[in-house]
Scaffold this motif. Structure first.
Motif, PDB file in Angstrom:
ATOM      1  N   ASP A 248       6.212-112.856  39.474  1.00 29.09           N
ATOM      2  CA  ASP A 248       5.885-113.921  38.536  1.00 29.09           C
ATOM      3  C   ASP A 248       7.130-114.763  38.292  1.00 29.09           C
ATOM      4  OD1 ASP A 248       5.123-115.550  36.509  1.00 29.09           O
ATOM      5  OD2 ASP A 248       4.220-113.994  35.272  1.00 29.09           O
ATOM      6  N   VAL A 249       7.134-115.972  38.864  1.00 29.57           N
ATOM      7  CA  VAL A 249       8.335-116.801  38.754  1.00 29.57           C
ATOM      8  C   VAL A 249       8.469-117.423  37.380  1.00 29.57           C
ATOM      9  CG1 VAL A 249       8.361-117.346  41.202  1.00 29.57           C
ATOM     10  CG2 VAL A 249       7.091-118.818  39.625  1.00 29.57           C
ATOM     11  N   ASN A 250       7.429-117.358  36.552  1.00 31.02           N
ATOM     12  CA  ASN A 250       7.518-117.906  35.213  1.00 31.02           C
ATOM     13  C   ASN A 250       7.994-116.868  34.204  1.00 31.02           C
ATOM     14  OD1 ASN A 250       6.537-120.666  35.579  1.00 31.02           O
ATOM     15  ND2 ASN A 250       4.740-119.623  36.341  1.00 31.02           N
ATOM     16  N   ARG A 251       8.578-115.803  34.712  1.00 32.15           N
ATOM     17  CA  ARG A 251       9.131-114.743  33.877  1.00 32.15           C
ATOM     18  C   ARG A 251      10.633-114.670  34.129  1.00 32.15           C
ATOM     19  NH1 ARG A 251       6.888-108.755  34.723  1.00 32.15           N
ATOM     20  NH2 ARG A 251       4.970-109.860  34.238  1.00 32.15           N
ATOM     21  N   HIS A 252      11.407-114.498  33.056  1.00 33.23           N
ATOM     22  CA  HIS A 252      12.849-114.284  33.211  1.00 33.23           C
ATOM     23  C   HIS A 252      13.123-112.819  32.926  1.00 33.23           C
ATOM     24  CE1 HIS A 252      17.152-115.015  33.153  1.00 33.23           C
ATOM     25  NE2 HIS A 252      17.178-114.173  32.150  1.00 33.23           N
ATOM     26  N   GLY A 253      13.631-112.114  33.922  1.00 28.74           N
ATOM     27  CA  GLY A 253      13.895-110.700  33.747  1.00 28.74           C
ATOM     28  C   GLY A 253      12.604-109.977  33.416  1.00 28.74           C
ATOM     29  N   GLU A 254      12.651-109.129  32.409  1.00 26.35           N
ATOM     30  CA  GLU A 254      11.486-108.354  32.027  1.00 26.35           C
ATOM     31  C   GLU A 254      10.854-108.858  30.738  1.00 26.35           C
ATOM     32  OE1 GLU A 254      10.092-106.054  33.881  1.00 26.35           O
ATOM     33  OE2 GLU A 254      11.608-106.500  35.382  1.00 26.35           O
ATOM     34  N   SER A 255      11.283-110.004  30.232  1.00 28.84           N
ATOM     35  CA  SER A 255      10.815-110.339  28.887  1.00 28.84           C
ATOM     36  C   SER A 255      10.371-111.778  28.683  1.00 28.84           C
ATOM     37  CB  SER A 255      11.895-109.996  27.860  1.00 28.84           C
ATOM     38  OG  SER A 255      13.084-110.707  28.142  1.00 28.84           O
ATOM     39  N   ILE A 256      11.107-112.761  29.191  1.00 28.41           N
ATOM     40  CA  ILE A 256      10.843-114.155  28.828  1.00 28.41           C
ATOM     41  C   ILE A 256       9.983-114.835  29.881  1.00 28.41           C
ATOM     42  CG2 ILE A 256      11.914-116.402  28.418  1.00 28.41           C
ATOM     43  CD1 ILE A 256      14.262-114.971  27.181  1.00 28.41           C
ATOM     44  N   ARG A 257       8.980-115.567  29.414  1.00 26.97           N
ATOM     45  CA  ARG A 257       8.143-116.307  30.348  1.00 26.97           C
ATOM     46  C   ARG A 257       7.547-117.529  29.666  1.00 26.97           C
ATOM     47  NH1 ARG A 257       3.299-112.890  32.415  1.00 26.97           N
ATOM     48  NH2 ARG A 257       2.814-114.853  33.441  1.00 26.97           N
ATOM     49  N   ALA A 258       7.067-118.476  30.469  1.00 31.07           N
ATOM     50  CA  ALA A 258       6.421-119.691  29.981  1.00 31.07           C
ATOM     51  C   ALA A 258       4.973-119.702  30.439  1.00 31.07           C
ATOM     52  CB  ALA A 258       7.155-120.925  30.514  1.00 31.07           C
ATOM     53  N   PHE A 259       4.081-120.173  29.569  1.00 27.70           N
ATOM     54  CA  PHE A 259       2.677-120.308  29.947  1.00 27.70           C
ATOM     55  C   PHE A 259       2.009-121.326  29.041  1.00 27.70           C
ATOM     56  CE2 PHE A 259       3.013-116.797  26.935  1.00 27.70           C
ATOM     57  CZ  PHE A 259       1.994-117.037  26.026  1.00 27.70           C
ATOM     58  N   CYS A 260       0.840-121.773  29.461  1.00 26.95           N
ATOM     59  CA  CYS A 260       0.082-122.762  28.694  1.00 26.95           C
ATOM     60  C   CYS A 260      -1.285-122.188  28.347  1.00 26.95           C
ATOM     61  CB  CYS A 260      -0.068-124.064  29.485  1.00 26.95           C
ATOM     62  SG  CYS A 260      -0.889-125.380  28.539  1.00 26.95           S
ATOM     63  N   LEU A 261      -1.568-122.098  27.056  1.00 24.32           N
ATOM     64  CA  LEU A 261      -2.894-121.690  26.591  1.00 24.32           C
ATOM     65  C   LEU A 261      -3.803-122.909  26.605  1.00 24.32           C
ATOM     66  CD1 LEU A 261      -3.685-119.592  23.396  1.00 24.32           C
ATOM     67  CD2 LEU A 261      -4.807-121.786  23.769  1.00 24.32           C
ATOM     68  N   THR A 262      -4.971-122.783  27.190  1.00 29.20           N
ATOM     69  CA  THR A 262      -5.948-123.871  27.183  1.00 29.20           C
ATOM     70  C   THR A 262      -7.291-123.333  26.711  1.00 29.20           C
ATOM     71  OG1 THR A 262      -6.576-123.491  29.493  1.00 29.20           O
ATOM     72  CG2 THR A 262      -4.809-125.083  29.082  1.00 29.20           C
ATOM     73  N   SER A 263      -8.063-124.178  26.063  1.00 30.86           N
ATOM     74  CA  SER A 263      -9.392-123.775  25.613  1.00 30.86           C
ATOM     75  C   SER A 263     -10.230-125.005  25.326  1.00 30.86           C
ATOM     76  CB  SER A 263      -9.298-122.915  24.345  1.00 30.86           C
ATOM     77  OG  SER A 263     -10.592-122.579  23.873  1.00 30.86           O
ATOM     78  N   GLU A 264     -11.494-124.943  25.726  1.00 33.73           N
ATOM     79  CA  GLU A 264     -12.440-125.998  25.399  1.00 33.73           C
ATOM     80  C   GLU A 264     -13.146-125.712  24.079  1.00 33.73           C
ATOM     81  OE1 GLU A 264     -15.069-126.366  28.694  1.00 33.73           O
ATOM     82  OE2 GLU A 264     -13.516-127.127  30.070  1.00 33.73           O
TER      83      GLU A 264
END
Length: 378
Positions: A248-264
């Motif tokens: 998972d390239v959107n994770r830094h080490g074992e803890s930090i990551r970025a993501f986008c929550l979406t919902s209709e």
């Protein structure tokens, strides 16, 4: 009488730019370069340490002038009260006519600082909230030593994670030192850690046009520019580009990551308040940055804008209309030890969407104050 009241009313909020970066990254060099830009001719600088800052700038004077030096310690970690005092004193001097009006405040943090407390101060203090507005965070990363710095120092990771602009300094040394491969890895690493930040790796782009005005409002029109500020498309593109990778390239080490929550599914206002309250109170330390637009059930055409750093959230604001054709909730998260599955499940539970088919749904519904074991990054 109305004219008199208008004359006494304080001007609109002054934009605040925070410049941060680890020790030796080149913050002072960047600040000196910016201060030579005519766009910053009416700028106040608040700085923890002088270093080699150029003191010939119109609004940069030593100690007792318009530059305020915090000499008693680290600006960001231990001096939040001193920072408030300095900002309030600055405003008193402005209102009393002891200094001329200024168009922007720049705060340079120390190299070992977590910038979150500075953001908290700007976003939560009632009086400062009326007089200042956070425009953006500019984080400077050493192009030569950045890989090692991020691996060894959590402060550097947090500095990069909260940024609106990521500036790679010392790029002119990359070729001469044979560091092209390291530079490419560093750029990819930063883009994965904080996909919504603009990555700037050329000195000619280190000017006001590219580094400033990164906030929610366009200073020229005062109109919301949510799509540019949120930059959720960059995060979605990053996920799509790497969805075939084994890690998972959107994770830094074992803890930090970025993501986008979406919902209709729009939220009732009361449910939205509770959703944000649970995130803030139970998971605040793990929310490095949160920004987004939320569809509300009571008025679906007027979304709510949220912006938070850890447990501090800027007062939510209703937009008059959606910033683009997309009418769904979009919230960008940069988190530590908090998975997208848990946050999405929590939102869906408040939106009334069936979540029982989710692996961690029962745990989310049963105890939204604690991520389930499957929700933790492992």
């Amino acid at each position: 009488m109305s004219d008199g009241v208008s004359a006494r009313r304080p001007p609109g909020p002054i934009p605040v730019t925070i410049i941060t970066g680890f020790l030796g990254a080149g913050k002072t060099t960047l600040l000196n370069r910016l201060l030579r830009d005519p766009a910053l001719a009416r700028t106040i600088v608040l700085i923890n340490e002088f270093g080699e800052i150029g003191l010939d700038h119109l609004f940069v004077e030593k100690i007792d002038g318009d530059m305020v030096m915090m000499a008693s310690g680290c600006l960001c970690c231990t001096l939040r009260g001193d920072l408030i005092d300095a900002l309030e004193n600055l405003l008193r001097r402005l209102d009393n006519g002891r200094i001329g009006s200024f168009d922007r405040l720049v705060i340079e943090t120390t190299g070992l600082a977590d910038p979150a407390p500075v953001l908290h101060t700007i976003m939560s203090h009632p009086y400062l909230l009326m007089r200042f507005r956070l425009d953006g965070v500019v984080t400077v990363i050493d192009a030569i030593n950045g890989e090692e710095t991020l691996a060894a120092h959590p402060e550097a990771v947090r500095q990069a994670a909260v940024a609106d602009r990521l500036v790679l300094s010392k790029g002119d040394l990359v070729g001469t030192m044979g560091a092209e491969a390291s530079f490419a890895r560093l750029s990819a690493h930063l883009s994965a850690l904080n996909p919504t930040a603009r990555l700037i790796d050329r000195p000619e782009l280190c000017d006001a046009d590219h580094l400033l005005d990164a906030g929610l409002y366009n200073p020229a029109t005062k109109a919301p520019d949510v799509a540019r500020w949120l930059n959720a498309e960059a995060l979605a593109e990053s996920h799509h580009h790497h969805d075939h990778h084994h890690h998972d390239v959107n994770r830094h080490g074992e803890s930090i990551r970025a993501f986008c929550l979406t919902s209709e599914n729009p939220l009732p206002l009361s449910a939205c308040d509770l959703f944000l309250e649970i995130l803030r109170n139970a998971h605040g330390p793990n929310l490095l940055r949160v920004k987004g637009v939320i569809a509300l059930a009571d008025d679906p055409e007027r979304p709510l804008v949220i912006h938070g750093v850890q447990h501090i959230f800027h007062p939510p604001a209703r937009l008059d209309s959606w910033p683009d054709a997309d009418r769904q909730t979009r919230i960008v998260f940069i988190t530590r030890d908090l998975s997208p599955e848990f946050v999405q499940g929590l939102y869906d539970a408040f939106a009334g969407k069936p979540v029982l088919d989710r692996p961690d749904a029962k745990a989310v519904v049963a105890n939204p104050l604690k991520p389930s074991p499957g929700g933790l990054l492992a």
